[in-house]
Design a protein around this motif. Sequence first.
Motif, mmCIF file in Angstrom:
data_model
loop_
_atom_site.group_PDB
_atom_site.id
_atom_site.type_symbol
_atom_site.label_atom_id
_atom_site.label_comp_id
_atom_site.label_asym_id
_atom_site.label_seq_id
_atom_site.Cartn_x
_atom_site.Cartn_y
_atom_site.Cartn_z
ATOM 1 N N VAL A 110 0.843 -1.202 0.000
ATOM 2 C CA VAL A 110 0.000 0.000 0.000
ATOM 3 C C VAL A 110 0.873 1.244 0.000
ATOM 4 O O VAL A 110 0.636 2.191 -0.768
ATOM 5 N N LEU A 114 0.958 4.214 -2.794
ATOM 6 C CA LEU A 114 0.687 5.602 -2.437
ATOM 7 C C LEU A 114 1.882 6.511 -2.696
ATOM 8 O O LEU A 114 1.719 7.694 -3.022
ATOM 9 N N TYR A 123 -4.605 4.736 -5.906
ATOM 10 C CA TYR A 123 -4.823 3.661 -4.932
ATOM 11 C C TYR A 123 -6.245 3.147 -5.029
ATOM 12 O O TYR A 123 -7.212 3.914 -5.004
#
Length: 368
Positions: A110, A114, A123
Amino acid sequence: MSSSHSPQIPVVVLAGFLGSGKTTLLNHLLRHRAGNRIGVVVNDFGAIEIDAMTVSGQVGSTVSLGGGCLCCAVDASELDTYLETLTRPAARLDVIVIEASGLAEPQELVRMVLASDNPHIVYGGLVEVVDAAEFEATRQRHPEIDRHLAVADLVVLNKTDRAGDEECARVRQAVTDSGSTAAVVPATYGRIDPQLLFDPALRPDGAEKARQLTFEDLYLEERAEEDGDGHGAHLHTAYESVDFTSDAPMDPRRLMDFLDSRPEGLYRIKGYVDFGAGDPGNAYGVHAVGRFLRFTPRPWTRGEPKRTQLVLIGSGIDAPALRKELESCRAPRETDREGAGREAPQDAAHERAMWGVLRYVQQPADDA
């Protein structure tokens, strides 16, 4: 002339411990993609059911999955390179799914998405697949599952056909205890509705929202009926969607208050917002997944009606209450405002109110 930038491709991180049904879910998405072109990033080709292909599973390769879908087998250090490959205009992908197993911790993936400076991606959420029947055993082997639940945007409660109500309630309580506000959707055999992750609604060119079933769709539904166990046709998980349309402009401050306090279980928001006098020249595309929020301004096209259109998707949400909250975000009429005859202070107030929105607008890259 089209807008100055192409729509960004959502990148979804798919996580879950061994046996949770993550790979089954991934293959389900590929079989029921509703005309979307999917890019898949995996650690090994063995995770994907590639018909009529013999692939040795070597890292650093890309194969076509048919129907315009692509699959890359990479390691985490190569992720940026392969995202670059998958976001080339020639690939024409609608969504990219990264299977987390073997690549990196879900939180790390993640963070990589990002932090990426690739202007073509956005995202798309962290989806955590949980085996409802084996949750406690998984938790004992992998106590870090609580950390994964805490950062998930969507929790797929899989294998609910093998778990009792108590086990399912235990997982839901674990999600709550982790501090997460993630939507939790039940599933069997990894069969979630693909529209939870991607859908053709509200495309900027005004393309039709409701797509007619293709022969491919009908064939897949028919095949699903024959899959056995009586579960073949149960492709739709228990989730709710709310459509909201307003011909009156939205008040930026009120809308930001709503977005900053969106309720538990609300997974995705997408669409376009008209802020009226706040910015009469632009429609603001909204993309929200979990706690992530981004606005993308684009000029209104000639003849396009200036209105707000939003779709909200979640599980366990109160649809009438959400619609009522959005209705209360409409801008007050000119005659209702104090000092309605003083245009300059109003304009300044609108400008200040837009600051909250502009915080979530990604600055364009220098190379535009």
